[in-house]
Enzyme design. Structure first.
Site, PDB file in Angstrom:
ATOM      1  N   CYS A 209     141.694   9.610 -34.344  1.00  0.00           N
ATOM      2  CA  CYS A 209     142.246  10.945 -34.121  1.00  0.00           C
ATOM      3  C   CYS A 209     142.787  11.156 -32.709  1.00  0.00           C
ATOM      4  CB  CYS A 209     141.187  11.986 -34.436  1.00  0.00           C
ATOM      5  SG  CYS A 209     140.543  11.765 -36.094  1.00  0.00           S
ATOM      6  N   HIS A 349     140.423  19.662 -28.749  1.00  0.00           N
ATOM      7  CA  HIS A 349     140.282  18.841 -29.950  1.00  0.00           C
ATOM      8  C   HIS A 349     139.593  19.668 -31.040  1.00  0.00           C
ATOM      9  CE1 HIS A 349     140.233  15.196 -32.240  1.00  0.00           C
ATOM     10  NE2 HIS A 349     138.924  15.180 -32.340  1.00  0.00           N
ATOM     11  N   GLU A 360     132.802  18.744 -26.096  1.00  0.00           N
ATOM     12  CA  GLU A 360     134.076  19.001 -25.415  1.00  0.00           C
ATOM     13  C   GLU A 360     133.947  20.144 -24.415  1.00  0.00           C
ATOM     14  OE1 GLU A 360     138.809  19.559 -26.549  1.00  0.00           O
ATOM     15  OE2 GLU A 360     137.275  19.827 -28.116  1.00  0.00           O
ATOM     16  N   LYS A 380     143.300  23.409 -35.018  1.00  0.00           N
ATOM     17  CA  LYS A 380     142.735  22.937 -36.289  1.00  0.00           C
ATOM     18  C   LYS A 380     142.073  24.040 -37.093  1.00  0.00           C
ATOM     19  CE  LYS A 380     141.906  18.252 -34.503  1.00  0.00           C
ATOM     20  NZ  LYS A 380     142.246  18.467 -33.079  1.00  0.00           N
ATOM     21  N   HIS A 385     142.380  19.200 -39.660  1.00  0.00           N
ATOM     22  CA  HIS A 385     142.422  18.063 -38.744  1.00  0.00           C
ATOM     23  C   HIS A 385     143.415  17.027 -39.273  1.00  0.00           C
ATOM     24  CE1 HIS A 385     141.519  15.067 -35.950  1.00  0.00           C
ATOM     25  NE2 HIS A 385     140.209  14.982 -36.056  1.00  0.00           N
ATOM     26  N   PHE A 444     137.228   8.349 -33.502  1.00  0.00           N
ATOM     27  CA  PHE A 444     136.142   7.427 -33.809  1.00  0.00           C
ATOM     28  C   PHE A 444     136.242   6.190 -32.914  1.00  0.00           C
ATOM     29  CE2 PHE A 444     135.077   8.472 -38.546  1.00  0.00           C
ATOM     30  CZ  PHE A 444     134.546   9.669 -38.133  1.00  0.00           C
TER      31      PHE A 444
END
Length: 458
Positions: A209, A349, A360, A380, A385, A444
């Site tokens: 991502c 994010h 975050e 998002k 996402h 990831f």
């Protein structure tokens, strides 16, 4: 997909409590150094500006409409009807409907292509058109110095899934000859280059991502090193299919709010229970200031710099200390020649996962000591996402915020975590003059990426 943790750290309360209680492996800090005041790039050959944008999204294929829907706080999250999701424990997504590639992809190719590459081609062509780089204009300039770098986290996932199904059920002779070409992640960049005759640097990056931001960072470096004048760059993804949805269900990453899909993506809200899978493409035209000025291009914003780091901690869980993210923000600001005090907007994010959202915020507060004038929001919350496309879609949201002076809301902000004391633009848009914006994307594997944009000033 989601973050140094942002995603599969999942919707499980057990993992959430583990995050709050656990300790990351300590990293010995380097001795403090005397740092000179930041200096921004002044060489027009090395300054990188944005001259075009193209989008494919749940709100359609027009950049202005896309941002208007975001400003309205409209949710694009709906029940899945691309396939029969009835047996699945998650039955909703940021699914694109009524997509049309008319005028951009020839009919036979359009039928063969995976949606991932259809989205890429349409968003890329629209970005080129927005930059006044249509076919006639391209033929008049040196196309060996125009590159393409559009990444994807998953690639042609439907093509791959169908190929494996054919192999298992009917044998290898029933596998389509397009199985490999339309599955691999570099094909979006390749097809766009073939379509427009762009012979500069061409490849893809796949960092889950964080993909699109990694692409922006790499593309800008090609320009500043003098290897290209123009880069067509961003991210594309089409994973709303049984394999994509089923895989993330297995990770326990997705929200299961099937009865209220439009309320499922709720960054920083205490009732969040995982992310919502989305899809689409976001593409920018990045160009050297010198080249853009010479051809009289409309300059929308300036890319100031970026950075990439790794958590080196866990495949899906974030570091509790936020070091991977905070060091990435610091390096981005240094690369951009920006002080923390200059940044007054963060497109986060913010995937709506239990641990990722807080990791975050912790990192942001480490770097920005005074956040009284700062705004941050979560795109998002409305579109889900977009995985490898997320950074591309969010870069467009950032640049439109700079251009319009309006920040879109983070919707579904009903019960904020007490640690979140920065203005999240809850539920209603806000007017805000952006000085410097940063956009965060994590993936990831602990991949962290941060890019900085600002209004263009000659």
């Amino acid at each position: 997909m989601a973050s140094i943790a942002a995603t599969c750290n999942s919707a499980s309360l057990l993992q959430y409590n583990h995050f709050k209680a656990s300790k990351s492996r300590p990293i010995n800090p380097m001795a403090a150094r005397t740092i000179s005041p930041p200096k921004r790039e002044t060489d027009p050959k090395k300054r990188v500006v944005i001259t075009g944008m193209g989008v494919v999204s749940v709100f359609g294929n027009d950049v202005n409409t896309f941002y208007e829907k975001l400003l309205e706080g409209q949710s694009g999250i709906t029940l899945i009807d691309k396939f029969d999701a009835t047996p699945f424990t998650v039955r909703f997504a940021g699914q694109i409907r009524n997509f049309s590639s008319a005028g951009y992809i020839e009919g036979k190719n359009d039928r063969r292509l995976d949606d991932c590459w259809r989205y890429c081609l349409v968003a890329g062509r629209k970005a080129l058109d927005d930059a006044n780089l249509g076919q006639q204009a391209l033929e008049a300039i040196d196309r060996t110095r125009i590159g393409v770098l559009v990444g994807s986290g998953m690639g042609g996932l439907t093509t791959f899934s169908n190929g494996v199904e054919a192999l298992i059920q009917q044998g290898f002779k029933k596998i389509t000859p397009f199985f490999i070409p339309y599955s691999i992640t570099n094909m979006g960049s390749a097809l766009l280059a073939i379509d427009r005759g762009l012979m500069g640097p061409n490849y893809s990056i796949s960092t889950a991502c964080a993909t699109a931001n990694y692409c922006f960072y790499a593309a800008a470096n090609h320009i500043s090193r003098g290897e290209a004048n123009v880069m067509v760059v961003g991210g594309t993804e089409a994973a709303v299919n049984p394999t994509g949805v089923g895989g993330f269900i297995a990770c326990r990453a997705l929200s299961q709010r099937n009865d209220e899909p439009h309320k499922a993506s709720r960054p920083w809200d205490r009732d969040r229970d995982g992310f919502v899978i989305g899809e689409g493409a976001g593409v920018l035209i990045m160009e050297s200031l010198e080249h853009a000025t010479k051809r009289g291009a409309n300059i929308i914003a300036e890319y100031l710099g970026g950075a990439i780091t790794c958590d080196a901690h866990h495949m899906t869980d974030p570091r509790k200390d936020g070091l991977g993210i905070s060091s990435c923000i610091t390096k981005c600001l240094q690369h951009a020649g920006v002080s923390p005090e200059e940044v007054n907007y963060v497109n986060c994010h913010a995937t709506s996962t239990l641990a990722g959202d807080l990791a975050e915020v912790i990192a942001i507060k480490k770097i920005f000591k005074n956040t009284s004038e700062m705004k941050m929001n979560g795109t998002k919350s409305m579109i889900g996402h977009g995985l490898g496309a997320a950074g591309g879609l969010e870069a467009i949201a950032c640049i439109k915020a700079i251009a319009t002076g309006w920040l879109h809301p983070t919707i579904n902000q009903d019960n904020l975590e007490p640690e979140v004391d920065i203005d999240t633009v809850p539920n209603v848009k806000k007017q805000h003059l952006v000085n410097v914006a940063i956009s965060n994307s994590f993936g990831f594997g602990g991949h962290n990426s941060v890019v900085a944009f600002a209004p263009y000033k000659s």
